[in-house]
Design an enzyme around this catalytic site. Structure first.
Site, PDB file in Angstrom:
ATOM      1  N   LYS A  74       0.835  -1.209   0.000  1.00  0.00           N
ATOM      2  CA  LYS A  74       0.000   0.000   0.000  1.00  0.00           C
ATOM      3  C   LYS A  74       0.863   1.250   0.000  1.00  0.00           C
ATOM      4  O   LYS A  74       0.544   2.229  -0.667  1.00  0.00           O
ATOM      5  CB  LYS A  74      -0.955   0.006   1.203  1.00  0.00           C
ATOM      6  CG  LYS A  74      -2.020  -1.080   1.101  1.00  0.00           C
ATOM      7  CD  LYS A  74      -3.400  -0.618   1.544  1.00  0.00           C
ATOM      8  CE  LYS A  74      -4.423  -1.673   1.126  1.00  0.00           C
ATOM      9  NZ  LYS A  74      -5.782  -1.405   1.443  1.00  0.00           N
ATOM     10  N   LYS A 123      -7.886  -7.491  -9.402  1.00  0.00           N
ATOM     11  CA  LYS A 123      -9.233  -7.643  -8.872  1.00  0.00           C
ATOM     12  C   LYS A 123      -9.977  -6.305  -8.866  1.00  0.00           C
ATOM     13  O   LYS A 123      -9.356  -5.243  -8.788  1.00  0.00           O
ATOM     14  CB  LYS A 123      -9.217  -8.253  -7.468  1.00  0.00           C
ATOM     15  CG  LYS A 123      -8.842  -7.301  -6.355  1.00  0.00           C
ATOM     16  CD  LYS A 123      -9.182  -7.924  -5.013  1.00  0.00           C
ATOM     17  CE  LYS A 123      -9.140  -6.880  -3.914  1.00  0.00           C
ATOM     18  NZ  LYS A 123     -10.242  -5.909  -3.985  1.00  0.00           N
ATOM     19  N   LYS A 180     -12.375  -1.109  -4.645  1.00  0.00           N
ATOM     20  CA  LYS A 180     -13.051   0.154  -4.315  1.00  0.00           C
ATOM     21  C   LYS A 180     -12.198   1.365  -4.603  1.00  0.00           C
ATOM     22  O   LYS A 180     -12.668   2.390  -5.041  1.00  0.00           O
ATOM     23  CB  LYS A 180     -13.315   0.209  -2.804  1.00  0.00           C
ATOM     24  CG  LYS A 180     -14.485  -0.546  -2.323  1.00  0.00           C
ATOM     25  CD  LYS A 180     -14.748  -0.115  -0.880  1.00  0.00           C
ATOM     26  CE  LYS A 180     -14.541  -1.277   0.069  1.00  0.00           C
ATOM     27  NZ  LYS A 180     -13.480  -1.067   1.016  1.00  0.00           N
TER      28      LYS A 180
HETATM   29  P1  ATP Z   1      -9.830  -1.288  -1.146  1.00  0.00           P
HETATM   30  O1  ATP Z   1      -9.485  -0.882  -2.548  1.00  0.00           O
HETATM   31  O2  ATP Z   1     -10.151  -0.161  -0.249  1.00  0.00           O
HETATM   32  O3  ATP Z   1      -8.869  -2.293  -0.553  1.00  0.00           O
HETATM   33  P2  ATP Z   1     -11.589  -3.462  -1.783  1.00  0.00           P
HETATM   34  O4  ATP Z   1     -12.524  -3.307  -2.927  1.00  0.00           O
HETATM   35  O5  ATP Z   1     -10.360  -4.284  -1.997  1.00  0.00           O
HETATM   36  O6  ATP Z   1     -11.243  -2.010  -1.293  1.00  0.00           O
HETATM   37  P3  ATP Z   1     -11.885  -4.328   0.885  1.00  0.00           P
HETATM   38  O7  ATP Z   1     -12.502  -3.346   1.829  1.00  0.00           O
HETATM   39  O8  ATP Z   1     -10.402  -4.478   0.887  1.00  0.00           O
HETATM   40  O9  ATP Z   1     -12.406  -4.000  -0.584  1.00  0.00           O
HETATM   41  O10 ATP Z   1     -12.530  -5.730   1.118  1.00  0.00           O
HETATM   42  C1  ATP Z   1     -13.810  -5.900   1.652  1.00  0.00           C
HETATM   43  C2  ATP Z   1     -14.231  -7.313   1.417  1.00  0.00           C
HETATM   44  O11 ATP Z   1     -14.587  -7.490   0.037  1.00  0.00           O
HETATM   45  C3  ATP Z   1     -13.161  -8.359   1.705  1.00  0.00           C
HETATM   46  O12 ATP Z   1     -13.759  -9.457   2.335  1.00  0.00           O
HETATM   47  C4  ATP Z   1     -12.654  -8.743   0.338  1.00  0.00           C
HETATM   48  O13 ATP Z   1     -12.177 -10.059   0.327  1.00  0.00           O
HETATM   49  C5  ATP Z   1     -13.905  -8.581  -0.516  1.00  0.00           C
HETATM   50  N1  ATP Z   1     -13.543  -8.232  -1.874  1.00  0.00           N
HETATM   51  C6  ATP Z   1     -12.898  -7.113  -2.257  1.00  0.00           C
HETATM   52  N2  ATP Z   1     -12.754  -7.059  -3.576  1.00  0.00           N
HETATM   53  C7  ATP Z   1     -13.328  -8.203  -4.059  1.00  0.00           C
HETATM   54  C8  ATP Z   1     -13.490  -8.733  -5.384  1.00  0.00           C
HETATM   55  N3  ATP Z   1     -13.035  -8.079  -6.448  1.00  0.00           N
HETATM   56  N4  ATP Z   1     -14.131  -9.910  -5.519  1.00  0.00           N
HETATM   57  C9  ATP Z   1     -14.599 -10.574  -4.431  1.00  0.00           C
HETATM   58  N5  ATP Z   1     -14.465 -10.122  -3.166  1.00  0.00           N
HETATM   59  C10 ATP Z   1     -13.847  -8.957  -2.976  1.00  0.00           C
HETATM   60 MG    MG Z   2      -8.788  -4.417  -0.468  1.00  0.00          MG
END
Ligand code: ATP
Ligand code: MG
Length: 343
Positions: free
Chosen positions: A119, A209, A212
């Site tokens: 990060k 992946k 967010k």
């Molecule tokens: P950030 O970019 O802030 O890390 P993120 O989209 O990766 O956001 P997280 O808050 O890190 O989301 O993860 C929240 C939950 O969503 C976790 O349990 C993670 O495993 C799940 N998750 C995140 N992205 C995916 C994805 N692309 N497909 C399936 N599950 C996901």
């Molecule tokens: Mg994440």
């Protein structure tokens, strides 16, 4: 609390996307419903974790509430007394325990955390905060305050679970029986099974992946996207030049991702979906099928979200927070006493 505890949270730093929904929220809700007889299930909104990376603070409060509303719209039973839905910052013991644990955590230990390295590599020097560096200790506090046994951990979180176990054992060895040591990573995986493995990919770059915090959001379907915008995102998803719908993550990651998405929307096995459209030559036709399904899903979900009763959500948050403060403060007092802060 006498029942063992399962704990999990989803960061409220931005709008949620379909990956969060199908990959995290639905499995969490399903798990909570299935396990709440034998376990206390703590679903928390880690709002103190929100700004370890830069965010828009004007939107934070609304995204926290939205997070709770999305859980509700997705089917979380608010009337189940064994399921606790709470905001981390409304239980001040999280911050307090973090300050204490910081002094039992090695700088070198933390500097080895790969999440921090990953990060921070994406941030400018003046954006890398001590908060980001220290986030695993806050996570350890989140877990240890509630005598948690089970925490679903993705690969990116296994190091943090290990450090939590190390910290708990370190404190217990030195001061007696203070913390419940959470189950090992291996036992976590055995407990939760394979349901945590699913990953929806970014539509523009299917090698990564859906996330967010993606800067453009072009490859991300957010739950609050206008359905027609979501349709456009699907229609312009990256595919390949093979002109044949096949399920193959290696050679056709874009198409495979669309198959996965369609399977989730229909609640089907991706291989069955793939069999249905096997060899279809015009990707535009296949995308249209996925896009129609997405439009239907978002329209329906957004309607459910609009109908969520905010006062019910707030009442659930507040009653859980009262109960959680009690549990957390009891744990906090144990360590305060052990280290000499309280009589
Ligand atoms: P950030 O970019 O802030 O890390 P993120 O989209 O990766 O956001 P997280 O808050 O890190 O989301 O993860 C929240 C939950 O969503 C976790 O349990 C993670 O495993 C799940 N998750 C995140 N992205 C995916 C994805 N692309 N497909 C399936 N599950 C996901
Ligand atoms: Mg994440």
């Amino acid at each position: 609390m006498t029942k063992p505890v399962i704990l999990t949270g989803i960061r409220a730093n931005n709008d949620l996307h379909i990956g969060n929904y199908f990959g995290a929220m639905l499995p969490i809700i399903d798990m909570a419903k299935r396990r709440s007889e034998e376990f206390d299930v703590n679903l928390f909104i880690p709002d103190l974790h929100s700004f370890t990376t830069p965010i828009n603070h004007n939107e934070l409060f609304d995204s926290i509430m939205n997070n709770a509303r999305v859980y509700t719209a997705a089917g979380l039973p608010l009337d189940n007394p064994a399921i606790h839905l709470y905001r981390q910052s409304y239980v001040p013991a999280h911050s307090e325990l973090t300050v204490l644990l910081n002094n039992f955590t090695g700088f070198g230990e933390m500097a080895r955390m790969t999440q921090f390295k990953d990060k921070s590599a994406k941030l400018g020097d003046n954006q890398i905060s001590v908060g980001l560096f220290d986030y695993p200790v806050l996570m350890a506090s989140d877990i240890l305050l509630y005598n948690t046994t089970y925490v679903p951990v993705g690969d990116d979180q296994t190091q943090h679970l290990e450090i939590t176990r190390d910290l708990a054992e370190r404190i217990n060895n030195r001061f007696g029986d203070i913390f419940t040591v959470p189950a090992s990573v291996k036992d976590q995986h055995a407990f939760f099974g394979k349901e945590q493995g699913l990953r929806i990919k970014d539509l523009v770059d299917p090698s990564k992946k859906m996330s967010k915090s993606d800067e453009t959001g072009k490859g991300v379907i957010f739950l609050n996207d206008d359905p027609e915008l979501a349709r456009k995102k699907i229609m312009s998803a990256t595919t390949d030049n093979k002109a044949s719908v096949n399920y193959d993550k290696e050679t056709q990651p874009g198409i495979t991702n669309l198959i996965d998405i369609l399977a989730l929307l229909r609640g089907m096995d991706p291989h069955d979906v793939a069999a249905e459209y096997q060899g279809m030559e015009r990707y535009g036709d296949f995308k249209k099928i996925v896009a129609d399904e997405i439009v239907g899903f978002l329209t329906d979900f957004q309607e459910r979200l609009k109908n969520v009763d905010d006062s019910q959500v707030l009442a659930k948050l507040e009653s859980s927070e009262r109960a959680m403060n009690e549990v957390a403060n009891t744990t906090l007092f144990r360590i305060q006493k052990a280290i000499g802060l309280r009589k």
